[in-house]
Scaffold this motif. Structure first.
Motif, PDB file in Angstrom:
ATOM      1  N   THR A  87       0.946  -1.276  -0.044  1.00 19.10           N
ATOM      2  CA  THR A  87       0.170  -0.057  -0.009  1.00 19.10           C
ATOM      3  C   THR A  87       0.826   1.341   0.024  1.00 19.10           C
ATOM      4  OG1 THR A  87      -1.668  -1.214   1.292  1.00 19.10           O
ATOM      5  CG2 THR A  87      -1.833   1.262   1.303  1.00 19.10           C
ATOM      6  N   LYS A  88       0.379   2.154  -0.902  1.00 16.77           N
ATOM      7  CA  LYS A  88       1.236   3.524  -0.817  1.00 16.77           C
ATOM      8  C   LYS A  88       0.415   4.587  -0.236  1.00 16.77           C
ATOM      9  CE  LYS A  88       3.611   2.585  -5.192  1.00 16.77           C
ATOM     10  NZ  LYS A  88       3.757   2.928  -6.459  1.00 16.77           N
ATOM     11  N   TYR A  89       1.116   5.311   0.287  1.00 16.62           N
ATOM     12  CA  TYR A  89       0.533   6.408   1.315  1.00 16.62           C
ATOM     13  C   TYR A  89       1.184   7.932   0.890  1.00 16.62           C
ATOM     14  CZ  TYR A  89      -1.065   2.862   4.562  1.00 16.62           C
ATOM     15  OH  TYR A  89      -1.606   1.742   5.102  1.00 16.62           O
ATOM     16  N   ASN A  90       0.375   8.806   0.703  1.00 17.18           N
ATOM     17  CA  ASN A  90       0.776  10.421   0.657  1.00 17.18           C
ATOM     18  C   ASN A  90       0.893  10.599   2.227  1.00 17.18           C
ATOM     19  OD1 ASN A  90       0.868  10.791  -1.934  1.00 17.18           O
ATOM     20  ND2 ASN A  90      -1.192  11.859  -2.003  1.00 17.18           N
ATOM     21  N   ILE A  91       1.903  11.410   2.304  1.00 15.39           N
ATOM     22  CA  ILE A  91       2.164  12.084   3.807  1.00 15.39           C
ATOM     23  C   ILE A  91       1.774  13.522   3.689  1.00 15.39           C
ATOM     24  CG2 ILE A  91       4.138  12.698   5.342  1.00 15.39           C
ATOM     25  CD1 ILE A  91       5.992  10.353   3.993  1.00 15.39           C
ATOM     26  N   ARG A  92       0.799  13.690   4.875  1.00 17.56           N
ATOM     27  CA  ARG A  92       0.265  15.089   5.235  1.00 17.56           C
ATOM     28  C   ARG A  92       0.956  16.026   6.006  1.00 17.56           C
ATOM     29  NH1 ARG A  92      -1.769  15.059   0.295  1.00 17.56           N
ATOM     30  NH2 ARG A  92      -3.718  13.395  -0.096  1.00 17.56           N
ATOM     31  N   ALA A  93       1.776  15.224   7.087  1.00 22.72           N
ATOM     32  CA  ALA A  93       2.201  16.130   8.063  1.00 22.72           C
ATOM     33  C   ALA A  93       3.204  15.229   8.685  1.00 22.72           C
ATOM     34  CB  ALA A  93       1.404  16.510   9.072  1.00 22.72           C
ATOM     35  N   VAL A  94       4.352  15.788   9.063  1.00 20.33           N
ATOM     36  CA  VAL A  94       5.344  15.047   9.771  1.00 20.33           C
ATOM     37  C   VAL A  94       5.980  15.952  11.151  1.00 20.33           C
ATOM     38  CG1 VAL A  94       7.960  14.451   9.682  1.00 20.33           C
ATOM     39  CG2 VAL A  94       6.473  14.542   7.576  1.00 20.33           C
ATOM     40  N   VAL A  95       5.801  15.300  12.245  1.00 23.83           N
ATOM     41  CA  VAL A  95       5.834  15.993  13.774  1.00 23.83           C
ATOM     42  C   VAL A  95       6.811  15.364  14.604  1.00 23.83           C
ATOM     43  CG1 VAL A  95       4.716  16.805  15.747  1.00 23.83           C
ATOM     44  CG2 VAL A  95       3.602  16.993  13.188  1.00 23.83           C
ATOM     45  N   THR A  96       7.724  15.900  15.151  1.00 25.39           N
ATOM     46  CA  THR A  96       8.561  14.988  16.039  1.00 25.39           C
ATOM     47  C   THR A  96       7.970  15.022  17.219  1.00 25.39           C
ATOM     48  OG1 THR A  96      10.676  16.119  14.870  1.00 25.39           O
ATOM     49  CG2 THR A  96      11.036  15.145  17.253  1.00 25.39           C
ATOM     50  N   THR A  97       7.882  13.794  17.911  1.00 21.12           N
ATOM     51  CA  THR A  97       7.383  13.855  19.238  1.00 21.12           C
ATOM     52  C   THR A  97       7.904  14.646  20.479  1.00 21.12           C
ATOM     53  OG1 THR A  97       8.693  11.856  19.917  1.00 21.12           O
ATOM     54  CG2 THR A  97       6.420  11.613  18.852  1.00 21.12           C
ATOM     55  N   ASP A  98       7.232  15.051  21.450  1.00 20.48           N
ATOM     56  CA  ASP A  98       7.575  15.906  22.399  1.00 20.48           C
ATOM     57  C   ASP A  98       9.010  15.495  23.240  1.00 20.48           C
ATOM     58  OD1 ASP A  98       5.660  17.632  22.297  1.00 20.48           O
ATOM     59  OD2 ASP A  98       4.769  16.778  23.899  1.00 20.48           O
ATOM     60  N   ASP A  99       9.141  13.917  23.288  1.00 22.18           N
ATOM     61  CA  ASP A  99      10.514  13.330  23.883  1.00 22.18           C
ATOM     62  C   ASP A  99      11.518  13.375  22.676  1.00 22.18           C
ATOM     63  OD1 ASP A  99       9.860  11.331  22.176  1.00 22.18           O
ATOM     64  OD2 ASP A  99       9.118   9.914  23.886  1.00 22.18           O
ATOM     65  N   ARG A 100      11.230  13.852  21.476  1.00 18.37           N
ATOM     66  CA  ARG A 100      12.197  13.716  20.451  1.00 18.37           C
ATOM     67  C   ARG A 100      12.799  12.517  20.076  1.00 18.37           C
ATOM     68  NH1 ARG A 100      12.853  18.492  18.806  1.00 18.37           N
ATOM     69  NH2 ARG A 100      14.704  18.348  17.793  1.00 18.37           N
ATOM     70  N   ARG A 101      12.182  11.444  20.483  1.00 17.53           N
ATOM     71  CA  ARG A 101      12.727   9.969  20.176  1.00 17.53           C
ATOM     72  C   ARG A 101      11.983   9.403  19.147  1.00 17.53           C
ATOM     73  NH1 ARG A 101      11.061   6.719  24.883  1.00 17.53           N
ATOM     74  NH2 ARG A 101      11.360   5.135  23.539  1.00 17.53           N
ATOM     75  N   PHE A 102      10.738   9.925  18.574  1.00 18.28           N
ATOM     76  CA  PHE A 102      10.004   9.267  17.456  1.00 18.28           C
ATOM     77  C   PHE A 102       9.840  10.595  16.499  1.00 18.28           C
ATOM     78  CE2 PHE A 102       9.448   6.342  21.161  1.00 18.28           C
ATOM     79  CZ  PHE A 102       9.829   5.054  20.485  1.00 18.28           C
ATOM     80  N   VAL A 103       9.121   9.925  15.386  1.00 15.39           N
ATOM     81  CA  VAL A 103       8.674  11.001  14.410  1.00 15.39           C
ATOM     82  C   VAL A 103       7.111  10.407  14.302  1.00 15.39           C
ATOM     83  CG1 VAL A 103       8.598  11.871  12.111  1.00 15.39           C
ATOM     84  CG2 VAL A 103      10.852  11.587  13.441  1.00 15.39           C
ATOM     85  N   GLU A 104       6.107  11.125  14.236  1.00 15.40           N
ATOM     86  CA  GLU A 104       4.913  10.849  13.764  1.00 15.40           C
ATOM     87  C   GLU A 104       4.525  11.511  12.393  1.00 15.40           C
ATOM     88  OE1 GLU A 104       2.230  10.275  18.100  1.00 15.40           O
ATOM     89  OE2 GLU A 104       2.376  12.418  17.315  1.00 15.40           O
ATOM     90  N   ILE A 105       3.848  10.709  11.734  1.00 16.98           N
ATOM     91  CA  ILE A 105       3.776  11.048  10.180  1.00 16.98           C
ATOM     92  C   ILE A 105       2.082  10.673   9.955  1.00 16.98           C
ATOM     93  CG2 ILE A 105       4.091  10.382   7.983  1.00 16.98           C
ATOM     94  CD1 ILE A 105       6.919   9.172   9.067  1.00 16.98           C
ATOM     95  N   THR A 106       1.459  11.553   9.693  1.00 19.62           N
ATOM     96  CA  THR A 106      -0.071  11.608   9.195  1.00 19.62           C
ATOM     97  C   THR A 106      -0.006  11.239   7.815  1.00 19.62           C
ATOM     98  OG1 THR A 106      -0.573  13.497  10.736  1.00 19.62           O
ATOM     99  CG2 THR A 106      -2.347  12.744   9.251  1.00 19.62           C
TER     100      THR A 106
END
Length: 116
Positions: A87-106
């Motif tokens: 499955t292919k996805y378009n990325i709408r937003a990229v945000v680093t988490t508050d603890d800076r350990r992970f990246v959340e991608i919508t």
């Protein structure tokens, strides 16, 4: 974000990015690069816009990946692929988490890549 641990990253994804590398003559050459990593999916369920998207075949999802030098290159012009399903996805937003350990991608599946 829910508390994510390394053991929660059970999905395999690839991000297709375009990097610019010096061509040796003062310019740059665009070079495709693939970043493969482990991820956690959280499918969105809630509001009217999410339900309307799902009814039209678009599935919104928040994908969490470990933050690294490679994953910091991910932008909204990057595409994502689920390596298990294809499955292919378009990325709408990229945000680093508050603890800076992970990246959340919508991201959204079921849309033409590159469309809004």
């Amino acid at each position: 974000m829910a508390n994510i641990n390394a053991g929660d990253l059970i999905q395999s994804v690839a991000f297709d990015i375009i990097t610019e590398v010096p061509d040796g003559q003062g310019g740059f050459t665009r070079k495709p690069e693939t970043i493969k990593t482990r991820a956690h999916y959280r499918f969105l369920r809630g509001g009217e816009s999410v339900i309307a998207s799902r009814l039209s075949g678009v599935q919104p999802v928040v994908v969490t990946v470990r933050r690294s030098q490679k994953t910091r290159q991910i932008t909204t012009s990057t595409t994502m692929r689920d390596l298990r399903t294809g499955t292919k996805y378009n990325i709408r937003a990229v945000v680093t988490t508050d603890d800076r350990r992970f990246v959340e991608i919508t991201a959204q599946s079921g849309v033409t890549i590159g469309s809004m």
